[in-house]
Scaffold this motif. Structure first.
Motif, PDB file in Angstrom:
ATOM      1  N   THR A 149      23.926  -2.016  -6.038  1.00 49.93           N
ATOM      2  CA  THR A 149      25.370  -1.975  -6.216  1.00 49.93           C
ATOM      3  C   THR A 149      26.018  -2.005  -4.833  1.00 49.93           C
ATOM      4  O   THR A 149      25.650  -1.213  -3.959  1.00 49.93           O
ATOM      5  CB  THR A 149      25.771  -0.705  -6.976  1.00 49.93           C
ATOM      6  OG1 THR A 149      25.298  -0.813  -8.324  1.00 49.93           O
ATOM      7  CG2 THR A 149      27.274  -0.513  -6.981  1.00 49.93           C
ATOM      8  N   ALA A 168      26.449 -10.359  -4.563  1.00 48.96           N
ATOM      9  CA  ALA A 168      26.464  -8.919  -4.808  1.00 48.96           C
ATOM     10  C   ALA A 168      27.457  -8.601  -5.916  1.00 48.96           C
ATOM     11  O   ALA A 168      28.436  -9.315  -6.125  1.00 48.96           O
ATOM     12  CB  ALA A 168      26.854  -8.171  -3.533  1.00 48.96           C
ATOM     13  N   THR A 169      27.197  -7.503  -6.626  1.00 50.59           N
ATOM     14  CA  THR A 169      28.071  -7.067  -7.711  1.00 50.59           C
ATOM     15  C   THR A 169      28.180  -5.550  -7.721  1.00 50.59           C
ATOM     16  O   THR A 169      27.431  -4.847  -7.030  1.00 50.59           O
ATOM     17  CB  THR A 169      27.537  -7.517  -9.085  1.00 50.59           C
ATOM     18  OG1 THR A 169      26.200  -7.001  -9.257  1.00 50.59           O
ATOM     19  CG2 THR A 169      27.517  -9.026  -9.217  1.00 50.59           C
ATOM     20  N   MET A 215      14.617  -8.807  -8.545  1.00 47.14           N
ATOM     21  CA  MET A 215      15.574  -7.865  -9.115  1.00 47.14           C
ATOM     22  C   MET A 215      15.480  -6.479  -8.478  1.00 47.14           C
ATOM     23  O   MET A 215      16.465  -5.729  -8.455  1.00 47.14           O
ATOM     24  CB  MET A 215      15.366  -7.754 -10.626  1.00 47.14           C
ATOM     25  CG  MET A 215      15.673  -9.038 -11.391  1.00 47.14           C
ATOM     26  SD  MET A 215      17.307  -9.736 -10.995  1.00 47.14           S
ATOM     27  CE  MET A 215      18.386  -8.380 -11.441  1.00 47.14           C
ATOM     28  N   HIS A 238      22.822 -12.049  -9.125  1.00 51.39           N
ATOM     29  CA  HIS A 238      21.891 -11.618  -8.077  1.00 51.39           C
ATOM     30  C   HIS A 238      20.946 -12.755  -7.701  1.00 51.39           C
ATOM     31  O   HIS A 238      20.658 -12.975  -6.516  1.00 51.39           O
ATOM     32  CB  HIS A 238      21.106 -10.399  -8.570  1.00 51.39           C
ATOM     33  CG  HIS A 238      20.096  -9.897  -7.583  1.00 51.39           C
ATOM     34  ND1 HIS A 238      20.445  -9.338  -6.378  1.00 51.39           N
ATOM     35  CD2 HIS A 238      18.735  -9.895  -7.624  1.00 51.39           C
ATOM     36  CE1 HIS A 238      19.347  -8.996  -5.710  1.00 51.39           C
ATOM     37  NE2 HIS A 238      18.303  -9.326  -6.446  1.00 51.39           N
ATOM     38  N   GLN A 239      20.462 -13.492  -8.690  1.00 48.61           N
ATOM     39  CA  GLN A 239      19.582 -14.633  -8.421  1.00 48.61           C
ATOM     40  C   GLN A 239      20.281 -15.668  -7.542  1.00 48.61           C
ATOM     41  O   GLN A 239      19.632 -16.386  -6.789  1.00 48.61           O
ATOM     42  CB  GLN A 239      19.167 -15.285  -9.750  1.00 48.61           C
ATOM     43  CG  GLN A 239      18.171 -14.495 -10.560  1.00 48.61           C
ATOM     44  CD  GLN A 239      16.739 -14.706 -10.117  1.00 48.61           C
ATOM     45  OE1 GLN A 239      16.435 -15.674  -9.420  1.00 48.61           O
ATOM     46  NE2 GLN A 239      15.833 -13.834 -10.517  1.00 48.61           N
ATOM     47  N   ARG A 281      18.105  -5.835  -6.004  1.00 45.86           N
ATOM     48  CA  ARG A 281      19.499  -5.740  -6.434  1.00 45.86           C
ATOM     49  C   ARG A 281      20.027  -4.331  -6.179  1.00 45.86           C
ATOM     50  O   ARG A 281      19.401  -3.347  -6.518  1.00 45.86           O
ATOM     51  CB  ARG A 281      19.623  -6.065  -7.927  1.00 45.86           C
ATOM     52  CG  ARG A 281      21.075  -6.198  -8.405  1.00 45.86           C
ATOM     53  CD  ARG A 281      21.221  -5.828  -9.866  1.00 45.86           C
ATOM     54  NE  ARG A 281      20.810  -4.457 -10.122  1.00 45.86           N
ATOM     55  CZ  ARG A 281      21.566  -3.399  -9.868  1.00 45.86           C
ATOM     56  NH1 ARG A 281      22.785  -3.532  -9.343  1.00 45.86           N
ATOM     57  NH2 ARG A 281      21.113  -2.183 -10.120  1.00 45.86           N
ATOM     58  N   LEU A 296      24.624  -9.795 -14.442  1.00 43.03           N
ATOM     59  CA  LEU A 296      24.269  -9.218 -13.143  1.00 43.03           C
ATOM     60  C   LEU A 296      23.009  -9.869 -12.585  1.00 43.03           C
ATOM     61  O   LEU A 296      22.928 -10.160 -11.384  1.00 43.03           O
ATOM     62  CB  LEU A 296      24.070  -7.709 -13.276  1.00 43.03           C
ATOM     63  CG  LEU A 296      25.264  -6.882 -13.736  1.00 43.03           C
ATOM     64  CD1 LEU A 296      24.882  -5.407 -13.826  1.00 43.03           C
ATOM     65  CD2 LEU A 296      26.460  -7.070 -12.818  1.00 43.03           C
TER      66      LEU A 296
END
Length: 222
Positions: free
Chosen positions: A40, A168-169, A35, A163-164, A38, A159
């Motif tokens: 943006t 992408a978010t 995580m 991501h896992q 991660r 999210l």
């Protein structure tokens, strides 16, 4: 028997994870390492998403706790190019107003290192956009409790799940958001809370050189 007597309602046995104590820290650290990568993302590839991955992530999001277990969320997945175009045009109309008139100088200064402006190409470039709505009391929905908190937890799980899966978010929150009811064909009792593009990063995508607060800055022991 009182209406609040717990024996008046059915229960099932808890099925805990049963992680051995000696593995607990290692599992937690492994999840943190994933995580911590991660970020943006605002630049997306148009490559298609793996079949079923968005649906799986939404199923995970819907496991979130919610006030009185009302589950006051709706996830609208937009993949139609024309619908995404309408979404982008409406969002950019609000964003132009925000950057030109609504945002204070202090707010704009805080946004400057992130490099955002009124342009939102990711709303069309990303292969899918998830619009998350809070579901309030309506003809077919009960009154929710702790709505924003419940939906916020669900979005956090969403999210993390995406991501896992290597996707992408971005959490976009245009204001006001009422236009999203029209774009997404949703009733009045549903109120938009998040717009989340989902996809693979574009080749060569870059992100701001930001740093997260250390544990000593966010953790307080009493």
């Amino acid at each position: 028997m009182s209406a609040t007597d717990s024996t008046a309602y059915p229960t099932v046995p808890l099925q805990p994870m049963a992680v051995p104590a000696h593995e607990a820290l290692a599992r937690s650290e492994a999840f943190h390492q994933v995580m911590d990568r991660r970020r943006t993302v605002r630049d997306y590839s148009t490559a298609p998403l793996p079949e079923g991955v968005v649906e799986s992530a939404i199923r995970t999001a819907a496991t979130a706790p919610s006030g009185a277990h009302v589950q006051p969320w709706r996830f609208v997945v937009i993949t139609d190019p024309e619908r995404k175009r309408r979404l982008r045009e409406a969002a950019e109309t609000e964003e132009r107003e925000f950057y030109a008139h609504r945002a204070s100088a202090e707010w704009l200064a805080a946004l400057a290192p992130i490099g955002t402006d009124w342009r939102k190409p990711f709303l069309e470039d990303a292969p899918a956009v998830i619009v998350v709505f809070e579901v309030h009391k309506g003809p077919d929905s009960p009154r929710p409790y702790y709505t924003k908190e419940s939906v916020g937890i669900a979005v956090g799980l969403l999210l993390a799940s995406l991501h896992q899966a290597g996707l992408a978010t971005l959490t976009h929150t245009p204001s006001p958001m009422k236009f999203l009811n029209e774009v997404c064909d949703r009733p009045q009792e549903e109120r938009a809370a998040y717009v989340i593009p989902v996809g693979y990063p574009a080749d060569g995508a870059r992100v701001p050189d930001l740093h997260r607060k250390g544990l000593d800055e966010v953790l307080v022991r009493l």
